[in-house]
Design an enzyme around this catalytic site. Sequence first.
Site, mmCIF file in Angstrom:
data_model
loop_
_atom_site.group_PDB
_atom_site.id
_atom_site.type_symbol
_atom_site.label_atom_id
_atom_site.label_comp_id
_atom_site.label_asym_id
_atom_site.label_seq_id
_atom_site.Cartn_x
_atom_site.Cartn_y
_atom_site.Cartn_z
ATOM 1 N N LYS A 147 42.634 83.769 -31.368
ATOM 2 C CA LYS A 147 42.325 82.695 -32.314
ATOM 3 C C LYS A 147 43.280 81.511 -32.115
ATOM 4 O O LYS A 147 42.858 80.355 -32.137
ATOM 5 C CB LYS A 147 42.403 83.213 -33.755
ATOM 6 C CG LYS A 147 41.159 84.021 -34.172
ATOM 7 C CD LYS A 147 41.075 84.149 -35.681
ATOM 8 C CE LYS A 147 40.062 85.170 -36.169
ATOM 9 N NZ LYS A 147 38.658 84.822 -35.935
ATOM 10 N N GLU A 160 35.132 81.777 -49.397
ATOM 11 C CA GLU A 160 36.507 81.508 -49.827
ATOM 12 C C GLU A 160 37.033 80.367 -48.958
ATOM 13 O O GLU A 160 37.025 80.480 -47.726
ATOM 14 C CB GLU A 160 37.391 82.732 -49.604
ATOM 15 C CG GLU A 160 37.189 83.848 -50.607
ATOM 16 C CD GLU A 160 38.135 85.015 -50.341
ATOM 17 O OE1 GLU A 160 39.080 85.205 -51.118
ATOM 18 O OE2 GLU A 160 37.924 85.748 -49.359
ATOM 19 N N ASN A 176 29.512 88.862 -44.811
ATOM 20 C CA ASN A 176 28.426 89.367 -43.981
ATOM 21 C C ASN A 176 27.377 90.077 -44.838
ATOM 22 O O ASN A 176 27.764 90.921 -45.643
ATOM 23 C CB ASN A 176 29.045 90.354 -42.963
ATOM 24 C CG ASN A 176 28.045 90.843 -41.946
ATOM 25 O OD1 ASN A 176 26.999 90.231 -41.744
ATOM 26 N ND2 ASN A 176 28.355 91.960 -41.320
ATOM 27 N N ASN A 195 39.462 90.356 -50.403
ATOM 28 C CA ASN A 195 39.935 91.579 -49.759
ATOM 29 C C ASN A 195 41.233 92.090 -50.378
ATOM 30 O O ASN A 195 41.480 93.282 -50.408
ATOM 31 C CB ASN A 195 40.103 91.369 -48.252
ATOM 32 C CG ASN A 195 38.763 91.409 -47.543
ATOM 33 O OD1 ASN A 195 37.825 92.046 -48.022
ATOM 34 N ND2 ASN A 195 38.653 90.720 -46.420
ATOM 35 N N VAL A 229 35.544 83.563 -33.740
ATOM 36 C CA VAL A 229 35.690 84.439 -32.573
ATOM 37 C C VAL A 229 36.344 85.741 -33.019
ATOM 38 O O VAL A 229 36.641 85.929 -34.198
ATOM 39 C CB VAL A 229 36.508 83.762 -31.435
ATOM 40 C CG1 VAL A 229 35.895 82.421 -31.052
ATOM 41 C CG2 VAL A 229 37.961 83.574 -31.828
ATOM 42 N N MET A 276 28.935 86.835 -37.220
ATOM 43 C CA MET A 276 29.265 85.793 -38.190
ATOM 44 C C MET A 276 28.908 84.399 -37.676
ATOM 45 O O MET A 276 28.311 83.602 -38.389
ATOM 46 C CB MET A 276 30.757 85.858 -38.550
ATOM 47 C CG MET A 276 31.181 87.146 -39.199
ATOM 48 S SD MET A 276 30.195 87.570 -40.663
ATOM 49 C CE MET A 276 30.837 86.413 -41.860
ATOM 50 N N HIS A 331 36.104 81.416 -45.285
ATOM 51 C CA HIS A 331 35.786 82.834 -45.150
ATOM 52 C C HIS A 331 34.397 83.144 -45.699
ATOM 53 O O HIS A 331 34.190 83.164 -46.905
ATOM 54 C CB HIS A 331 36.865 83.659 -45.877
ATOM 55 C CG HIS A 331 36.729 85.131 -45.671
ATOM 56 N ND1 HIS A 331 37.164 86.046 -46.593
ATOM 57 C CD2 HIS A 331 36.189 85.847 -44.654
ATOM 58 C CE1 HIS A 331 36.905 87.267 -46.148
ATOM 59 N NE2 HIS A 331 36.316 87.168 -44.978
ATOM 60 N N SER A 364 39.146 87.161 -41.517
ATOM 61 C CA SER A 364 39.154 87.905 -42.779
ATOM 62 C C SER A 364 40.545 88.410 -43.125
ATOM 63 O O SER A 364 40.789 88.795 -44.258
ATOM 64 C CB SER A 364 38.173 89.069 -42.755
ATOM 65 O OG SER A 364 37.600 89.266 -41.514
HETATM 66 N N1 LIG Z 1 31.632 90.976 -39.357
HETATM 67 C C1 LIG Z 1 32.043 90.817 -40.591
HETATM 68 O O1 LIG Z 1 31.661 91.555 -41.508
HETATM 69 C C2 LIG Z 1 32.972 89.684 -40.922
HETATM 70 C C3 LIG Z 1 33.033 89.204 -42.231
HETATM 71 C C4 LIG Z 1 33.863 88.118 -42.527
HETATM 72 C C5 LIG Z 1 34.626 87.568 -41.518
HETATM 73 N N2 LIG Z 1 34.562 88.067 -40.254
HETATM 74 C C6 LIG Z 1 35.390 87.448 -39.222
HETATM 75 O O2 LIG Z 1 34.577 86.630 -38.409
HETATM 76 C C7 LIG Z 1 35.085 86.582 -37.087
HETATM 77 C C8 LIG Z 1 34.010 86.987 -36.102
HETATM 78 O O3 LIG Z 1 33.573 88.281 -36.406
HETATM 79 P P1 LIG Z 1 32.215 88.868 -35.861
HETATM 80 O O4 LIG Z 1 31.981 90.110 -36.611
HETATM 81 O O5 LIG Z 1 31.187 87.833 -35.864
HETATM 82 O O6 LIG Z 1 32.602 89.221 -34.367
HETATM 83 P P2 LIG Z 1 31.681 89.431 -33.098
HETATM 84 O O7 LIG Z 1 32.430 90.311 -32.198
HETATM 85 O O8 LIG Z 1 30.310 89.796 -33.485
HETATM 86 O O9 LIG Z 1 31.595 87.977 -32.442
HETATM 87 C C9 LIG Z 1 32.650 87.333 -31.825
HETATM 88 C C10 LIG Z 1 32.071 86.352 -30.809
HETATM 89 O O10 LIG Z 1 33.098 85.507 -30.369
HETATM 90 C C11 LIG Z 1 32.906 85.271 -29.013
HETATM 91 N N3 LIG Z 1 34.167 84.785 -28.444
HETATM 92 C C12 LIG Z 1 35.261 85.480 -28.102
HETATM 93 N N4 LIG Z 1 36.207 84.641 -27.622
HETATM 94 C C13 LIG Z 1 35.699 83.400 -27.693
HETATM 95 C C14 LIG Z 1 36.179 82.108 -27.358
HETATM 96 N N5 LIG Z 1 37.385 81.945 -26.803
HETATM 97 N N6 LIG Z 1 35.392 81.042 -27.605
HETATM 98 C C15 LIG Z 1 34.177 81.193 -28.114
HETATM 99 N N7 LIG Z 1 33.665 82.399 -28.429
HETATM 100 C C16 LIG Z 1 34.410 83.476 -28.219
HETATM 101 C C17 LIG Z 1 32.415 86.571 -28.463
HETATM 102 O O11 LIG Z 1 31.737 86.401 -27.221
HETATM 103 C C18 LIG Z 1 31.481 87.023 -29.570
HETATM 104 O O12 LIG Z 1 30.169 86.540 -29.368
HETATM 105 C C19 LIG Z 1 36.293 87.489 -37.092
HETATM 106 O O13 LIG Z 1 37.436 86.709 -37.312
HETATM 107 C C20 LIG Z 1 36.037 88.403 -38.268
HETATM 108 O O14 LIG Z 1 37.214 88.924 -38.828
HETATM 109 C C21 LIG Z 1 33.747 89.098 -39.946
#
Ligand SMILES: NC(=O)c1ccc[n+]([C@@H]2O[C@H](COP(=O)([O-])OP(=O)(O)OC[C@H]3O[C@@H](n4cnc5c(N)ncnc54)[C@H](O)[C@@H]3O)[C@@H](O)[C@H]2O)c1
Length: 715
Positions: A408, A463, A454, A501, A401, A325, A451, A430
Amino acid sequence: MIYEGKAITVKEIEGGIAQLNFDLQGESVNKFNRLTIEELRAATDKLEAKKGLKGLVVTSSKDSFIVGADITEFTELFAGSEEDLVANNLKANEVFSAIEDLPFPTVTAINGMALGGGFEMCLATDYRVMDPKAKVGLPEVKLGIFPGFGGTVRLSRLVGVDYAVEWICGGTENRADKALKVGAVDAVVESEKLVESAIAIIKQCNEGKFDYQARREEKKGKIKLNAMESMMAFEISKGFVAAQAGKNYPAPVEAIKVMQKHAGLTRDKAIEVEAKGFAKMAKTNVAACLVGLFLNDQELKKKAKAWEKEANEVKLAAVLGAGIMGGGVAYQSALKGTPIIMKDIAQEGIALGLKEAKKLLTKRVDKGKMDAGKMADVLNSITPTLNYGDFKSVDLVVEAVVENPKVKDAVLRETEDNVREDAILTSNTSTISIDLLAKNLKRPENFCGMHFFNPVHMMPLVEVIRGKKTSDRAIATTVAYAKAMGKTPIVVNDCPGFLVNRVLFPYFGGFVNLVRDGADFQHVDRVMEKFGWPMGPAYLLDVVGMDTGKHAGEVMAEGFPDRMKHEGTTAIDVMFDNNRYGQKNDKGFYKYELDRKGKQKKVVDEETYKLLEPVVQGKNDFSDEDIIARMMLPLCLETVRCLEDGIVEDPADADMGLIFGIGFPPFRGGALRYIDDMGVDKFVELADKFADLGPLYHPTEKLREMAKTGEKFFG
Ligand SMILES: NC(=O)c1ccc[n+]([C@@H]2O[C@H](COP(=O)([O-])OP(=O)(O)OC[C@H]3O[C@@H](n4cnc5c(N)ncnc54)[C@H](O)[C@@H]3O)[C@@H](O)[C@H]2O)c1
């Protein structure tokens, strides 16, 4: 002055040549509303009566020529009878035909957009000259109709059947070079030379160098094809277009049928055929829904505009987390012109985020949508970092993250200490409550949810989630930033699952209960895809990921235990427990294999059925109607609850959120319009039939009241 109205003026400009200019007062664009058509009638009468005229140039003094019909008039217009609609079109067409029949050469000078009725106006004149940056097209099919001001008649005769089908059935906006190539326009000249070159064409006609009468006759005659050619052109395109548009969108194929029917007729008879076909389409529920959708979208845009006025400027953004994301957010922000800092805690994370952005940009370059120089600029506007060095210059932060409340919380607090006091903090969570994340912040008024979906670059919705303490300034700035990224923001209030959701999980609830009660998941997918969803629920779960599905499902169950908690093990649990996460590890409800082009292909896996055996209580051959009811009732009812609970501001926001966020079938207009169309009373009756399935299927008191009083969500 030959004519002076509120939308149109006509005056003589030189040597007997008149200029008819569109400039609708009090509006930023020209459109064909009732007034404009009436004035065009009156102006044309004056032109007919005026002696000694030698030519006509049609122009616009707005940035665009004419953007199309006034769609706000459609709902009322389409509510009339089919006969009235035919009569209405024929009356309007008299005006366009009168222009086409004027006793001197006519030329349109096209600037900006000439779409729908606007382009049909251009088609009525003998020649068209066009600004290189202008676009022309007939996008009516996007509203479930097709051109009704002679567009199907004139374009098919002017450019030939194949291009007419492509333009009308595809609803494309076409650039000047393309328009010139197919013969839809006659010359492309810089905007300041448009009128001059239109006048030159008229002079050449009058000197006998161009035969404008012959051109006119071509447009007014029959399509020049013999029976065999005609059959080939129409039948082949019908098959192709039907496959592209699908059964749920009848207008494109109807447009071809209409053109086939009027191919052997001259103009006036052909226009009658078009008018009948148009009226038939205008009366479909698809047209009503698509028009409703357009109007809802206008409302959304208005709301966003109002927010933008209160927004702080976002000159520099930051994203925390360079994962799926975060990488997507960085790419989209940079692409649309807001420089962004991308912070992660791991070098690998950053490398991955940048690699993804590079991949997407390379694709654009390969497709010719971008040059290498611009690609370098975009990449340079993403600043990767492992620390908070430049965060004092940041105006808005998107936290993306890992989905863990403790992580968070820590990250957000740390960020708050490193940004300016007026910077806005947002979270892309999410599932976690915005109020919970705001709890330990010093400036919760500067915090809200943002929000994304993906993949970020593809999904239009964002959102924007308001917590109890969120200020208007935070919402406004976040809305404005989403708009700047080319997204459609919808402001919602905080609750588990927010809008999208919260509505999606009851739908999944309907799915797991169907599987439990013996439905074949592939059958459910097929039925829901036929209903209009881009993918069925099992396939969708594979795309979302079973881990995400399970986790978010648990959050929803905790938030709304009365209706979203599942007794025992569900099909989703089974998939998750067997490490079948979906597309991400090649196995979920389906198996995923690479096809010859290296693209992931969905295949049936018999093992899924074996794994599901313990949760399936006997086999059951559900009818398609029952499957639709069991899937759609929970989704629609939860949407009603979101509205009643004030999670969304109005029905338009709710329906648009579902269309943009989860691909709700657009031709059905959205969940609340779906209830309206069924009739609230019938909907409640249907829900009561399934009451035994539990609270997910129980209508609210207010909905029962609406069923009694006949109140609707829309109008
Ligand atoms: N993947 C999806 O379909 C989707 C859709 C909507 C929302 N989200 C939300 O987006 C957020 C990220 O999801 P994602 O799928 O990209 O996860 P991901 O695991 O691909 O990426 C998370 C990243 O955050 C980094 N990270 C962890 N701790 C950190 C910190 N303290 N400071 C900076 N970076 C840090 C990690 O190294 C990693 O690169 C989540 O809250 C998720 O719920 C995801």
